[in-house]
Design a protein around this motif. Structure first.
Motif, PDB file in Angstrom:
ATOM      1  N   LEU A  42      61.609  20.018  97.737  1.00  0.00           N
ATOM      2  CA  LEU A  42      60.946  20.163  96.437  1.00  0.00           C
ATOM      3  C   LEU A  42      59.424  20.124  96.562  1.00  0.00           C
ATOM      4  O   LEU A  42      58.722  20.976  96.020  1.00  0.00           O
ATOM      5  CB  LEU A  42      61.421  19.071  95.475  1.00  0.00           C
ATOM      6  CG  LEU A  42      62.858  19.208  94.988  1.00  0.00           C
ATOM      7  CD1 LEU A  42      63.293  17.938  94.281  1.00  0.00           C
ATOM      8  CD2 LEU A  42      63.011  20.408  94.090  1.00  0.00           C
ATOM      9  N   ILE A  43      58.933  19.128  97.282  1.00  0.00           N
ATOM     10  CA  ILE A  43      57.481  18.980  97.416  1.00  0.00           C
ATOM     11  C   ILE A  43      56.901  20.118  98.248  1.00  0.00           C
ATOM     12  O   ILE A  43      55.876  20.696  97.897  1.00  0.00           O
ATOM     13  CB  ILE A  43      57.134  17.600  97.999  1.00  0.00           C
ATOM     14  CG1 ILE A  43      57.495  16.507  96.981  1.00  0.00           C
ATOM     15  CG2 ILE A  43      55.668  17.513  98.393  1.00  0.00           C
ATOM     16  CD1 ILE A  43      57.468  15.093  97.527  1.00  0.00           C
ATOM     17  N   GLY A  44      57.581  20.464  99.342  1.00  0.00           N
ATOM     18  CA  GLY A  44      57.106  21.544 100.196  1.00  0.00           C
ATOM     19  C   GLY A  44      57.099  22.902  99.514  1.00  0.00           C
ATOM     20  O   GLY A  44      56.280  23.759  99.816  1.00  0.00           O
ATOM     21  N   GLY A  45      58.004  23.091  98.573  1.00  0.00           N
ATOM     22  CA  GLY A  45      58.089  24.364  97.869  1.00  0.00           C
ATOM     23  C   GLY A  45      57.391  24.390  96.519  1.00  0.00           C
ATOM     24  O   GLY A  45      57.485  25.373  95.785  1.00  0.00           O
ATOM     25  N   PHE A  46      56.672  23.317  96.197  1.00  0.00           N
ATOM     26  CA  PHE A  46      56.058  23.233  94.877  1.00  0.00           C
ATOM     27  C   PHE A  46      55.115  24.393  94.590  1.00  0.00           C
ATOM     28  O   PHE A  46      55.117  24.947  93.488  1.00  0.00           O
ATOM     29  CB  PHE A  46      55.315  21.906  94.700  1.00  0.00           C
ATOM     30  CG  PHE A  46      54.606  21.801  93.382  1.00  0.00           C
ATOM     31  CD1 PHE A  46      55.329  21.628  92.211  1.00  0.00           C
ATOM     32  CD2 PHE A  46      53.224  21.900  93.298  1.00  0.00           C
ATOM     33  CE1 PHE A  46      54.687  21.539  90.984  1.00  0.00           C
ATOM     34  CE2 PHE A  46      52.576  21.819  92.083  1.00  0.00           C
ATOM     35  CZ  PHE A  46      53.310  21.638  90.919  1.00  0.00           C
TER      36      PHE A  46
ATOM     37  N   THR B  56      50.941  15.788  88.381  1.00  0.00           N
ATOM     38  CA  THR B  56      51.583  14.578  88.892  1.00  0.00           C
ATOM     39  C   THR B  56      52.994  14.831  89.423  1.00  0.00           C
ATOM     40  O   THR B  56      53.657  13.896  89.871  1.00  0.00           O
ATOM     41  CB  THR B  56      51.656  13.507  87.781  1.00  0.00           C
ATOM     42  OG1 THR B  56      52.421  14.027  86.684  1.00  0.00           O
ATOM     43  CG2 THR B  56      50.270  13.100  87.315  1.00  0.00           C
ATOM     44  N   TRP B  57      53.444  16.084  89.376  1.00  0.00           N
ATOM     45  CA  TRP B  57      54.830  16.423  89.721  1.00  0.00           C
ATOM     46  C   TRP B  57      55.212  15.959  91.118  1.00  0.00           C
ATOM     47  O   TRP B  57      56.222  15.278  91.295  1.00  0.00           O
ATOM     48  CB  TRP B  57      55.037  17.939  89.576  1.00  0.00           C
ATOM     49  CG  TRP B  57      56.465  18.356  89.643  1.00  0.00           C
ATOM     50  CD1 TRP B  57      57.350  18.393  88.609  1.00  0.00           C
ATOM     51  CD2 TRP B  57      57.182  18.794  90.799  1.00  0.00           C
ATOM     52  NE1 TRP B  57      58.571  18.837  89.053  1.00  0.00           N
ATOM     53  CE2 TRP B  57      58.486  19.087  90.399  1.00  0.00           C
ATOM     54  CE3 TRP B  57      56.841  18.962  92.129  1.00  0.00           C
ATOM     55  CZ2 TRP B  57      59.460  19.554  91.277  1.00  0.00           C
ATOM     56  CZ3 TRP B  57      57.811  19.422  93.006  1.00  0.00           C
ATOM     57  CH2 TRP B  57      59.097  19.712  92.580  1.00  0.00           C
ATOM     58  N   THR B  58      54.419  16.308  92.129  1.00  0.00           N
ATOM     59  CA  THR B  58      54.793  15.937  93.498  1.00  0.00           C
ATOM     60  C   THR B  58      54.795  14.419  93.690  1.00  0.00           C
ATOM     61  O   THR B  58      55.686  13.882  94.357  1.00  0.00           O
ATOM     62  CB  THR B  58      53.883  16.619  94.537  1.00  0.00           C
ATOM     63  OG1 THR B  58      52.524  16.320  94.251  1.00  0.00           O
ATOM     64  CG2 THR B  58      54.082  18.113  94.561  1.00  0.00           C
ATOM     65  N   ALA B  59      53.836  13.722  93.111  1.00  0.00           N
ATOM     66  CA  ALA B  59      53.810  12.255  93.229  1.00  0.00           C
ATOM     67  C   ALA B  59      55.029  11.645  92.546  1.00  0.00           C
ATOM     68  O   ALA B  59      55.606  10.668  93.051  1.00  0.00           O
ATOM     69  CB  ALA B  59      52.527  11.696  92.628  1.00  0.00           C
ATOM     70  N   ASN B  60      55.424  12.212  91.420  1.00  0.00           N
ATOM     71  CA  ASN B  60      56.599  11.695  90.721  1.00  0.00           C
ATOM     72  C   ASN B  60      57.883  11.964  91.494  1.00  0.00           C
ATOM     73  O   ASN B  60      58.788  11.118  91.522  1.00  0.00           O
ATOM     74  CB  ASN B  60      56.679  12.268  89.308  1.00  0.00           C
ATOM     75  CG  ASN B  60      55.645  11.662  88.396  1.00  0.00           C
ATOM     76  OD1 ASN B  60      55.218  10.518  88.585  1.00  0.00           O
ATOM     77  ND2 ASN B  60      55.207  12.422  87.405  1.00  0.00           N
ATOM     78  N   VAL B  61      57.979  13.125  92.113  1.00  0.00           N
ATOM     79  CA  VAL B  61      59.150  13.424  92.957  1.00  0.00           C
ATOM     80  C   VAL B  61      59.202  12.416  94.109  1.00  0.00           C
ATOM     81  O   VAL B  61      60.265  11.893  94.435  1.00  0.00           O
ATOM     82  CB  VAL B  61      59.117  14.877  93.477  1.00  0.00           C
ATOM     83  CG1 VAL B  61      60.160  15.097  94.571  1.00  0.00           C
ATOM     84  CG2 VAL B  61      59.326  15.861  92.329  1.00  0.00           C
TER      85      VAL B  61
END
Length: 116
Positions: free
Chosen positions: A47-51, A80-85
């Motif tokens: 998820l984070i790598g493909g954000f 904040t999406w990646t930090a929340n993931v």
């Protein structure tokens, strides 16, 4: 908001029963036990790598803005999406699935060519 939970797969017609059993067994195990630490790490990495690919066009940015508006999410949601993931825990996932997925209420839909 309520919405669908979907598991999609493709298989040969002769393997339909086996594929459905594997899907049901896998979901049942996941609902009982949740993800492993390795599965959670792999999902987060994906998820984070493909954000960046989730927001790499005006259309995708607009789609995200529509989701933010529809669900009343904070305006800094994408910031904040990646930090929340990254903060999501196994306990969080188990709790969410426990609240949202009722195994006994699921409906199975099979689509394919009808026998002649």
């Amino acid at each position: 908001q309520p919405g669908p939970f979907q598991i999609g797969l493709q298989t040969q017609k002769a393997e339909t029963a086996t594929a459905l059993k594997v899907a049901r067994d896998t979901l049942g195990d996941y609902l009982r036990n949740g993800p492993t630490a390795a599965e959670l790490k792999a999902a987060k990495d994906n998820l984070i790598g493909g954000f960046a690919l989730r927001i790499d066009s005006n259309r995708k940015i607009l789609d995200n803005l529509a989701v933010i508006g529809f669900y009343g999410l904070p305006l800094d949601y994408l910031d904040t999406w990646t930090a929340n993931v990254e903060k999501v825990t196994i306990a969080d996932i188990r709790a969410a699935f426990g609240r949202k997925i009722a195994d006994e209420r699921l409906v199975t839909v099979v689509v394919g060519a009808q026998k002649p």
